[in-house]
Scaffold this motif. Sequence first.
Motif, PDB file in Angstrom:
ATOM      1  N   HIS A  41      70.960 -80.202  81.156  1.00 43.42           N
ATOM      2  CA  HIS A  41      70.570 -79.763  82.495  1.00 43.42           C
ATOM      3  C   HIS A  41      69.900 -78.389  82.518  1.00 43.42           C
ATOM      4  CE1 HIS A  41      72.098 -83.004  85.001  1.00 43.42           C
ATOM      5  NE2 HIS A  41      73.175 -83.054  84.243  1.00 43.42           N
ATOM      6  N   ASN A  42      70.133 -77.564  81.510  1.00 38.48           N
ATOM      7  CA  ASN A  42      69.636 -76.179  81.538  1.00 38.48           C
ATOM      8  C   ASN A  42      68.636 -75.869  80.427  1.00 38.48           C
ATOM      9  OD1 ASN A  42      71.382 -75.448  83.741  1.00 38.48           O
ATOM     10  ND2 ASN A  42      73.074 -75.380  82.277  1.00 38.48           N
ATOM     11  N   GLU A  43      68.056 -76.881  79.843  1.00 42.29           N
ATOM     12  CA  GLU A  43      67.207 -76.698  78.671  1.00 42.29           C
ATOM     13  C   GLU A  43      65.709 -76.650  78.991  1.00 42.29           C
ATOM     14  OE1 GLU A  43      69.175 -76.900  75.714  1.00 42.29           O
ATOM     15  OE2 GLU A  43      70.933 -77.547  76.837  1.00 42.29           O
ATOM     16  N   GLY A  44      65.340 -77.008  80.227  1.00 43.37           N
ATOM     17  CA  GLY A  44      63.966 -77.387  80.500  1.00 43.37           C
ATOM     18  C   GLY A  44      62.918 -76.291  80.583  1.00 43.37           C
ATOM     19  N   SER A  45      63.307 -75.033  80.795  1.00 46.05           N
ATOM     20  CA  SER A  45      62.299 -73.980  80.960  1.00 46.05           C
ATOM     21  C   SER A  45      61.634 -73.630  79.630  1.00 46.05           C
ATOM     22  CB  SER A  45      62.941 -72.728  81.556  1.00 46.05           C
ATOM     23  OG  SER A  45      63.963 -72.231  80.718  1.00 46.05           O
ATOM     24  N   LYS A  46      60.424 -73.097  79.716  1.00 46.15           N
ATOM     25  CA  LYS A  46      59.727 -72.652  78.518  1.00 46.15           C
ATOM     26  C   LYS A  46      60.482 -71.470  77.912  1.00 46.15           C
ATOM     27  CE  LYS A  46      55.347 -70.717  76.883  1.00 46.15           C
ATOM     28  NZ  LYS A  46      53.999 -70.236  77.273  1.00 46.15           N
ATOM     29  N   ILE A  93      63.039 -83.431  68.902  1.00 47.14           N
ATOM     30  CA  ILE A  93      64.100 -83.404  67.886  1.00 47.14           C
ATOM     31  C   ILE A  93      63.612 -82.808  66.564  1.00 47.14           C
ATOM     32  CG2 ILE A  93      65.242 -85.405  68.922  1.00 47.14           C
ATOM     33  CD1 ILE A  93      64.131 -87.078  66.563  1.00 47.14           C
ATOM     34  N   GLY A  94      62.407 -82.251  66.574  1.00 49.63           N
ATOM     35  CA  GLY A  94      61.854 -81.705  65.334  1.00 49.63           C
ATOM     36  C   GLY A  94      62.595 -80.462  64.860  1.00 49.63           C
ATOM     37  N   GLN A  95      62.214 -79.993  63.686  1.00 47.50           N
ATOM     38  CA  GLN A  95      62.843 -78.796  63.112  1.00 47.50           C
ATOM     39  C   GLN A  95      61.937 -77.578  63.218  1.00 47.50           C
ATOM     40  OE1 GLN A  95      64.011 -80.517  59.228  1.00 47.50           O
ATOM     41  NE2 GLN A  95      66.130 -80.384  59.937  1.00 47.50           N
ATOM     42  N   ASP A  96      60.940 -77.674  64.087  1.00 50.39           N
ATOM     43  CA  ASP A  96      60.075 -76.519  64.331  1.00 50.39           C
ATOM     44  C   ASP A  96      60.816 -75.484  65.178  1.00 50.39           C
ATOM     45  OD1 ASP A  96      59.840 -78.841  66.011  1.00 50.39           O
ATOM     46  OD2 ASP A  96      58.442 -77.715  67.265  1.00 50.39           O
ATOM     47  N   SER A  97      60.355 -74.254  65.150  1.00 49.14           N
ATOM     48  CA  SER A  97      60.994 -73.179  65.904  1.00 49.14           C
ATOM     49  C   SER A  97      59.974 -72.105  66.230  1.00 49.14           C
ATOM     50  CB  SER A  97      62.168 -72.578  65.117  1.00 49.14           C
ATOM     51  OG  SER A  97      61.701 -71.965  63.924  1.00 49.14           O
ATOM     52  N   ILE A  98      60.335 -71.251  67.173  1.00 49.22           N
ATOM     53  CA  ILE A  98      59.549 -70.061  67.466  1.00 49.22           C
ATOM     54  C   ILE A  98      60.479 -68.858  67.391  1.00 49.22           C
ATOM     55  CG2 ILE A  98      57.893 -71.278  68.927  1.00 49.22           C
ATOM     56  CD1 ILE A  98      59.384 -70.126  71.367  1.00 49.22           C
ATOM     57  N   VAL A  99      59.915 -67.691  67.157  1.00 48.81           N
ATOM     58  CA  VAL A  99      60.712 -66.472  67.093  1.00 48.81           C
ATOM     59  C   VAL A  99      60.357 -65.584  68.277  1.00 48.81           C
ATOM     60  CG1 VAL A  99      61.246 -64.391  65.774  1.00 48.81           C
ATOM     61  CG2 VAL A  99      60.892 -66.566  64.581  1.00 48.81           C
ATOM     62  N   LEU A 100      61.357 -65.213  69.055  1.00 52.33           N
ATOM     63  CA  LEU A 100      61.167 -64.336  70.205  1.00 52.33           C
ATOM     64  C   LEU A 100      61.573 -62.918  69.838  1.00 52.33           C
ATOM     65  CD1 LEU A 100      62.648 -66.524  73.092  1.00 52.33           C
ATOM     66  CD2 LEU A 100      60.265 -66.331  72.355  1.00 52.33           C
ATOM     67  N   ASP A 101      60.803 -61.952  70.300  1.00 52.53           N
ATOM     68  CA  ASP A 101      61.069 -60.541  70.042  1.00 52.53           C
ATOM     69  C   ASP A 101      61.655 -59.911  71.307  1.00 52.53           C
ATOM     70  OD1 ASP A 101      61.129 -57.878  69.391  1.00 52.53           O
ATOM     71  OD2 ASP A 101      59.101 -57.817  68.569  1.00 52.53           O
ATOM     72  N   TRP A 102      62.921 -59.522  71.231  1.00 52.45           N
ATOM     73  CA  TRP A 102      63.608 -58.926  72.372  1.00 52.45           C
ATOM     74  C   TRP A 102      63.505 -57.398  72.384  1.00 52.45           C
ATOM     75  CZ3 TRP A 102      65.821 -61.582  76.388  1.00 52.45           C
ATOM     76  CH2 TRP A 102      65.923 -62.960  76.233  1.00 52.45           C
ATOM     77  N   GLY A 103      62.806 -56.840  71.401  1.00 51.08           N
ATOM     78  CA  GLY A 103      62.690 -55.385  71.311  1.00 51.08           C
ATOM     79  C   GLY A 103      63.867 -54.787  70.574  1.00 51.08           C
ATOM     80  N   LYS A 132      63.956 -90.761  78.678  1.00 47.29           N
ATOM     81  CA  LYS A 132      62.651 -90.462  78.071  1.00 47.29           C
ATOM     82  C   LYS A 132      62.578 -89.032  77.537  1.00 47.29           C
ATOM     83  CE  LYS A 132      60.041 -93.807  80.808  1.00 47.29           C
ATOM     84  NZ  LYS A 132      61.249 -94.456  81.366  1.00 47.29           N
ATOM     85  N   ASP A 133      63.650 -88.255  77.732  1.00 48.03           N
ATOM     86  CA  ASP A 133      63.647 -86.887  77.206  1.00 48.03           C
ATOM     87  C   ASP A 133      65.019 -86.528  76.638  1.00 48.03           C
ATOM     88  OD1 ASP A 133      64.959 -86.449  79.734  1.00 48.03           O
ATOM     89  OD2 ASP A 133      63.067 -85.868  80.639  1.00 48.03           O
ATOM     90  N   TRP A 192      66.612 -87.950  73.244  1.00 46.10           N
ATOM     91  CA  TRP A 192      66.743 -87.098  72.062  1.00 46.10           C
ATOM     92  C   TRP A 192      68.184 -87.059  71.554  1.00 46.10           C
ATOM     93  CZ3 TRP A 192      63.640 -83.127  75.350  1.00 46.10           C
ATOM     94  CH2 TRP A 192      62.300 -83.542  75.406  1.00 46.10           C
ATOM     95  N   ALA A 193      69.146 -87.091  72.471  1.00 49.68           N
ATOM     96  CA  ALA A 193      70.553 -87.152  72.048  1.00 49.68           C
ATOM     97  C   ALA A 193      70.822 -88.460  71.309  1.00 49.68           C
ATOM     98  CB  ALA A 193      71.469 -87.019  73.265  1.00 49.68           C
ATOM     99  N   LYS A 194      70.278 -89.544  71.828  1.00 43.06           N
ATOM    100  CA  LYS A 194      70.450 -90.845  71.172  1.00 43.06           C
ATOM    101  C   LYS A 194      69.814 -90.850  69.786  1.00 43.06           C
ATOM    102  CE  LYS A 194      69.426 -95.768  71.788  1.00 43.06           C
ATOM    103  NZ  LYS A 194      68.773 -96.784  72.655  1.00 43.06           N
ATOM    104  N   GLN A 195      68.629 -90.275  69.666  1.00 43.25           N
ATOM    105  CA  GLN A 195      67.935 -90.255  68.375  1.00 43.25           C
ATOM    106  C   GLN A 195      68.705 -89.446  67.334  1.00 43.25           C
ATOM    107  OE1 GLN A 195      64.135 -88.802  69.824  1.00 43.25           O
ATOM    108  NE2 GLN A 195      63.215 -90.850  69.721  1.00 43.25           N
ATOM    109  N   ILE A 196      69.256 -88.320  67.745  1.00 44.53           N
ATOM    110  CA  ILE A 196      70.042 -87.509  66.804  1.00 44.53           C
ATOM    111  C   ILE A 196      71.316 -88.244  66.411  1.00 44.53           C
ATOM    112  CG2 ILE A 196      71.361 -85.363  66.522  1.00 44.53           C
ATOM    113  CD1 ILE A 196      68.323 -85.024  66.310  1.00 44.53           C
ATOM    114  N   ALA A 197      71.952 -88.915  67.364  1.00 42.15           N
ATOM    115  CA  ALA A 197      73.151 -89.689  67.043  1.00 42.15           C
ATOM    116  C   ALA A 197      72.843 -90.755  65.999  1.00 42.15           C
ATOM    117  CB  ALA A 197      73.721 -90.323  68.312  1.00 42.15           C
ATOM    118  N   GLU A 198      71.736 -91.470  66.182  1.00 45.14           N
ATOM    119  CA  GLU A 198      71.353 -92.508  65.228  1.00 45.14           C
ATOM    120  C   GLU A 198      71.033 -91.904  63.866  1.00 45.14           C
ATOM    121  OE1 GLU A 198      68.140 -94.380  67.285  1.00 45.14           O
ATOM    122  OE2 GLU A 198      69.458 -95.691  68.469  1.00 45.14           O
TER     123      GLU A 198
END
Length: 256
Positions: A100-105, A120-130, A180-181, A185-191
């Motif tokens: 429920h709380n995952e949807g924002s950029k 469900i990919g293993q890609d990531s981004i790095v955020l700089d908080w200062g 569809k989202d 994705w939870a189902k795919q990871i479970a499988e």
Amino acid sequence: MKHQIKWIGMALVAVVLISFAKQQNRPTIYLIGDSTVKNSNKEYWGWGTLLPELLDTTRVRVENHAMAGRSTRTFVKEGRWARVDSLFRPGDFLLIQFGHNEGSKPDTSTQGYRGVLRGIGQDSIVLDWGNGKKEAVRTYGENLRRFVIEAKKKGVTPILLSMIPRNQWDNKGKVKRADKDFGLWAKQIAEEQGVAFLDLNSISADKYDQLGPETVKSSFFPGDHTHTNKDGARENALSVIEGFRRIKSQLVQYIK
């Protein structure tokens, strides 16, 4: 006579000690998630709060570590996952329901603080908080994957759940699904990980469809379209119980 009393007393003590040992050795069902799993218990309730009423808690414990407003990302970031992980014992269970709380950029703004990458990919981004603080933000599926892998390492049985449905309807009078989202994705990871997937979203949505929009709104949703009252939370808890039966979970043995 004195000997009889002595032996009866010893037998009673033994019964008490055995009962205490059984209580101590009960497996624990750990719940992690957001406000739909645990809320204030005033106007809004989470289903996890009512789940123990449906189980034999003399044989199994329920610990609800869900927290309102959290996503998979912030649940980890705030140290909540580390706390739950430290409590695990072999034979325990873990129910995971986010979405429920995952949807924002994901970014460093107030709005983006909870957001994750989609999929469900293993890609990531790095955020700089200062001030030298950096944060790796991963996909929703990768966060679930890590919960599952780490729980399995401790001998814990994870169950991934799709999120409860919102009070949102399509133009055909059916509740909008999460298949569809985040539910997909939870189902795919479970499988992928060989663990159970409990489709809570679908089970509760089917009930809502039968009741219709007006009854669902007046019976379960006193305010917004996400958070239920106590009756709605109980209905979702009953859906979880139904889900245990559908997936043939070991937890069926603890249902009242």
